[in-house]
Write an enzyme that holds these catalytic residues in place. Structure first.
Site, PDB file in Angstrom:
ATOM      1  N   SER A  64       0.836  -1.192   0.000  1.00 25.04           N
ATOM      2  CA  SER A  64       0.000   0.000   0.000  1.00 25.04           C
ATOM      3  C   SER A  64       0.875   1.247   0.000  1.00 25.04           C
ATOM      4  CB  SER A  64      -0.925   0.009   1.223  1.00 25.04           C
ATOM      5  OG  SER A  64      -1.870  -1.033   1.154  1.00 25.04           O
ATOM      6  N   ALA A  65       0.258   2.381  -0.290  1.00 25.09           N
ATOM      7  CA  ALA A  65       0.990   3.646  -0.307  1.00 25.09           C
ATOM      8  C   ALA A  65       1.475   3.996   1.097  1.00 25.09           C
ATOM      9  CB  ALA A  65       0.094   4.758  -0.840  1.00 25.09           C
TER      10      ALA A  65
END
Length: 359
Positions: A64-65
């Site tokens: 994920s970011a």
């Protein structure tokens, strides 16, 4: 998801940007993010993208970011000694950061759907334990990963203080997720396109807080076995540390405390980090003056505009800074390792105290 903060040149600059944007707000979370380089969890050919605030996916491997992980870590309100369950544990990046906060008496479990990703996570964990200096700076709660669908966890499993789900949870599975929590526990998950924090305040009482809008791939629904029965996922057992392991923790802790006391008295164990200085370069301003329809002068000179000396100084400093950046830095000194190796003990015991690490 992602793109909320500027890209960094390295892991520290990425964390600086996350702090500036208020995604990282507490010291414990900042220390965990700085201790584990995000690029270490990328495949080699994609590492140039590691410090961008973007999610990354290659095959079944997914990260994920950074801004999402930051919000998750802050929302979990992690403390030493807690139990943590990561549903969709992926590369193990988040679980390893959590392990730095939980300490040696916590519980750190992960469930991953894809067996190849579970193996990838175990490889990355092994490299971290063997080679990262951060392992010796923290008391680590090592993650344990199992393969399976997180919607098929055995009903007799224990409950956890903290739970995170890294895939979009459908409304019909909300109660299932809540039941994984102890009273007083915190669940963080994407629910109906919102990253949501749910706190269990009683046996059947809950507090819910929406954190931010997100877009996650939904949980994969379970597939029945040929017999028609669910493939139950058995979580790792809650292991009790051996007396030998507890002694190792105590000895390492005593050495660390002695080192901190020496540093407080001026022992010089801390090294000063070098920060990059952002430079603002002055530009020469050109002035064009028109009289009637003809050019009168291409530039009006002004004694105060003469910046040749300042420009020369800037050029000199830029060359010096570039030379310094390009010079190979000295590897950091692992003071704990040095102390252990100087102990009057047999070599096998020294290496046991060092977890048989390579450096």
């Amino acid at each position: 998801m992602g793109g909320a903060v500027s890209a960094g040149e390295d892991n520290d600059e990425l964390i600086d940007n996350l702090k500036e944007a208020q995604y990282i707000r507490t010291d414990l979370v900042e220390q965990a993010f700085r201790a584990i380089d995000r690029a270490d969890y990328y495949l080699e050919e994609f590492k140039e993208n590691a410090y961008k605030d973007l999610a990354w996916k290659h095959g079944n491997i997914h990260l994920s970011a950074p801004c999402i992980y930051s919000e998750v870590m802050e929302a979990l309100d992690l403390q030493p000694g807690l139990s943590f369950l990561n549903l969709g544990s992926g590369t193990g990046y988040l679980s390893s950061m959590v392990g730095l906060i939980l300490g040696p008496f916590g519980v750190n479990h992960g469930v991953e759907l894809h067996s190849d990703v579970t193996e990838y996570a175990k490889q990355k964990l092994d490299v971290f334990i063997r080679t990262s200096d951060s392992f010796d700076k923290f008391d680590f709660c090592e993650p344990s990963f199992v393969t399976g669908n997180c919607l098929e966890i055995a009903p007799d499993c224990c409950q956890y203080d903290r739970v995170y789900c890294g895939a979009g949870v459908q409304k019909e599975h909300e109660e299932y997720m809540k039941n994984l929590l102890k009273v007083g526990g915190i669940l963080v998950m994407p629910l109906e396109e919102k990253l949501t924090k749910i706190t269990r305040t009683g046996p059947s009482a809950w507090e819910t807080k929406k954190i931010l809008a997100v877009s996650f791939a939904p949980l994969v629904q379970p597939c029945r076995s040929e017999s028609g029965q669910p493939r139950l996922v058995q979580l790792p057992p809650l292991a009790v540390r051996s007396l030998q392991d507890l002694a190792r923790l105590a000895i390492r802790g005593s050495i660390k405390r002695a080192m901190r006391q020496e540093a407080t008295r001026g022992g010089g164990l801390k090294s000063t980090p070098m920060f990059k200085r952002r430079r603002l370069r002055r530009r020469r301003m050109e002035t064009i003056v028109f009289l009637d329809k003809e050019v009168f002068a291409s530039r009006i000179s002004n004694p105060s505009d003469d910046t040749s000396y300042e420009d020369a100084e800037e050029d000199r400093r830029e060359v010096a800074e570039r030379t310094l950046r390009e010079a190979k830095p000295e590897p950091p000194v692992n003071f704990l390792r040095q102390r252990v190796l100087r102990l009057p003990l047999p070599d096998p015991l020294k290496y046991y105290l060092l977890y048989y690490r390579e450096k």
